[in-house]
Design a protein around this motif. Structure first.
Motif, PDB file in Angstrom:
ATOM      1  N   SER A  58       0.819  -1.203   0.000  1.00  0.00           N
ATOM      2  CA  SER A  58       0.000   0.000   0.000  1.00  0.00           C
ATOM      3  C   SER A  58       0.857   1.260   0.000  1.00  0.00           C
ATOM      4  O   SER A  58       1.941   1.293   0.582  1.00  0.00           O
ATOM      5  N   LEU A  59       0.361   2.284  -0.676  1.00  0.00           N
ATOM      6  CA  LEU A  59       0.926   3.620  -0.654  1.00  0.00           C
ATOM      7  C   LEU A  59      -0.158   4.579  -0.185  1.00  0.00           C
ATOM      8  O   LEU A  59      -1.337   4.379  -0.472  1.00  0.00           O
ATOM      9  N   SER A  60       0.239   5.610   0.509  1.00  0.00           N
ATOM     10  CA  SER A  60      -0.733   6.572   1.029  1.00  0.00           C
ATOM     11  C   SER A  60      -0.887   7.753   0.085  1.00  0.00           C
ATOM     12  O   SER A  60       0.045   8.154  -0.596  1.00  0.00           O
ATOM     13  N   GLY A  89      -6.185   8.088   2.139  1.00  0.00           N
ATOM     14  CA  GLY A  89      -6.443   6.667   1.993  1.00  0.00           C
ATOM     15  C   GLY A  89      -5.222   5.978   1.446  1.00  0.00           C
ATOM     16  O   GLY A  89      -4.126   6.536   1.449  1.00  0.00           O
ATOM     17  N   THR A  90      -5.409   4.797   0.967  1.00  0.00           N
ATOM     18  CA  THR A  90      -4.290   4.024   0.434  1.00  0.00           C
ATOM     19  C   THR A  90      -4.669   3.409  -0.909  1.00  0.00           C
ATOM     20  O   THR A  90      -5.846   3.199  -1.209  1.00  0.00           O
ATOM     21  N   TYR A  91      -3.681   3.154  -1.708  1.00  0.00           N
ATOM     22  CA  TYR A  91      -3.868   2.372  -2.918  1.00  0.00           C
ATOM     23  C   TYR A  91      -2.717   1.379  -3.002  1.00  0.00           C
ATOM     24  O   TYR A  91      -1.665   1.564  -2.375  1.00  0.00           O
ATOM     25  N   ALA A 298      -8.023  -1.065 -10.097  1.00  0.00           N
ATOM     26  CA  ALA A 298      -9.218  -0.563  -9.414  1.00  0.00           C
ATOM     27  C   ALA A 298      -9.038   0.923  -9.157  1.00  0.00           C
ATOM     28  O   ALA A 298      -7.989   1.350  -8.677  1.00  0.00           O
ATOM     29  N   LYS A 299     -10.042   1.705  -9.484  1.00  0.00           N
ATOM     30  CA  LYS A 299      -9.983   3.152  -9.265  1.00  0.00           C
ATOM     31  C   LYS A 299     -10.351   3.444  -7.813  1.00  0.00           C
ATOM     32  O   LYS A 299     -11.415   3.077  -7.341  1.00  0.00           O
ATOM     33  N   VAL A 300      -9.445   4.124  -7.079  1.00  0.00           N
ATOM     34  CA  VAL A 300      -9.691   4.444  -5.670  1.00  0.00           C
ATOM     35  C   VAL A 300      -9.896   5.933  -5.440  1.00  0.00           C
ATOM     36  O   VAL A 300     -10.467   6.342  -4.442  1.00  0.00           O
ATOM     37  N   ALA A 301      -9.433   6.769  -6.360  1.00  0.00           N
ATOM     38  CA  ALA A 301      -9.653   8.209  -6.229  1.00  0.00           C
ATOM     39  C   ALA A 301     -11.109   8.521  -6.559  1.00  0.00           C
ATOM     40  O   ALA A 301     -11.642   8.064  -7.570  1.00  0.00           O
ATOM     41  N   THR A 302     -11.752   9.288  -5.710  1.00  0.00           N
ATOM     42  CA  THR A 302     -13.169   9.593  -5.917  1.00  0.00           C
ATOM     43  C   THR A 302     -13.377  10.827  -6.787  1.00  0.00           C
ATOM     44  O   THR A 302     -14.475  11.062  -7.275  1.00  0.00           O
TER      45      THR A 302
END
Length: 316
Positions: A58-60, A89-91, A298-302
């Motif tokens: 994971s990266l923050s 968050g993390t990705y 997977a897209k994690v940025a909203t």
């Protein structure tokens, strides 16, 4: 009796593989096109992946602070000022632990391709630079396939540089330095549009040209009908060796050359090239084709404005 030329003869002033490995990493960072263009950002968080552990970690990331609210100071001591918080968050980012080896004749070819005068000390860092760029660009292709909202235009549209400005306007900071990833055919179009002050790669940074303030990197991975734009820091990037890994080794096989003997130079490097705002969810040892597949991301940025990658479709 002729004396056989050996790999050590090609290395020149730095015949020790360990010393050569350190030189390769140093030159790799200096000459890397992603770093030179500003697309790749390095830092302590991503460098932690080089300390070992799982290949997917994971990266923050930190969300933008709300700047629309603030307090007006007061001389009433009992009036307490409101506070906010930094959210994030993390990705998940992939570290590729990879290697390649050359026999003497193959090594001669790679030196000839890049720099006959610089020899191994020049050829191998440039080889790794191309590998790192290929990993990054394939990953960009994958996340663009995953998040179709980052792409505008259709392949029937005429090529129009103004579309680049429109795409930049959807980013958090349209003023930030941008880099274009274009095919050779699209590169030729840019040259024709800017004949007088076009700066070719040979006169700019390593492998980077310039067009109206944009950096240019040539790649065929997106084809002739798509131009990709990346802003500064769009990719979290690191390269080096995880603990315990030998960066370069020289071995001799007495059975090579039909019994005449042969040598192999083996070089190793770990690379992280993670598009920020996306998690890698695929296998730990992907091919470039797999990196370019939507299912592995997977897209994690909203908020799309905080993603630093855009694509513009246009006619070939």
């Amino acid at each position: 009796m002729n004396t056989q030329t050996r790999i050590a003869d090609l290395v020149g002033a730095v015949p020790n593989p360990g010393a050569m490995s350190n030189l390769v990493i140093a030159k790799y960072r200096v000459n890397n096109s992603l770093i030179s263009s500003g697309v790749a950002v390095t830092g302590p968080d991503v460098d932690l992946l080089m300390t070992g552990g799982a290949q997917i970690q994971s990266l923050s990331y930190i969300n933008k602070v709300d700047t629309t609210t603030f307090n007006h100071s007061s001389d009433d001591f009992d009036e307490k000022g409101a506070t906010g918080k930094v959210t994030g968050g993390t990705y998940m980012a992939l570290r590729s632990d990879i290697n390649w080896g050359w026999a003497f004749t193959d090594l001669t070819r790679i030196i000839t391709k890049y720099d006959t005068k610089g020899g191994v000390a020049s050829a191998i860092p440039m080889y790794w630079s191309e590998v790192g760029e290929n990993i990054a660009v394939a990953s960009m292709k994958g996340v663009l396939a995953k998040a179709t909202s980052l792409t505008t235009g259709v392949v029937a549209d005429a090529f129009d540089p103004d579309k680049l400005i429109d795409a930049a306007a959807t980013m958090d900071d349209p003023r930030a330095q941008k880099t274009l990833f274009v095919s050779r055919k699209t590169f030729a179009k840019l040259q024709k549009l800017q004949r007088n002050d076009f700066i070719p790669p040979s006169a700019a940074n390593f492998n980077i040209g310039r067009f109206e303030g944009y950096n240019i990197i040539i790649t065929e991975i997106f084809g002739d009908t798509k131009t990709v734009m990346a802003t500064e820091g769009a990719i979290a990037f690191s390269a080096g060796l995880v603990p315990g890994v030998v960066g370069m080794e020289l071995s001799r096989d007495p059975n090579g050359g039909n019994g005449g003997g042969g040598e192999i130079l083996r070089t190793r490097l770990s690379i992280v090239a993670a598009p920020q705002g996306f998690s890698y969810v695929g296998a730990v040892k992907p091919s470039l084709t797999q990196l370019g597949t939507a299912a592995n991301w997977a897209k994690v940025a909203t908020d799309d404005s905080f993603i630093g990658i855009r694509a513009i479709n246009h006619a070939a």
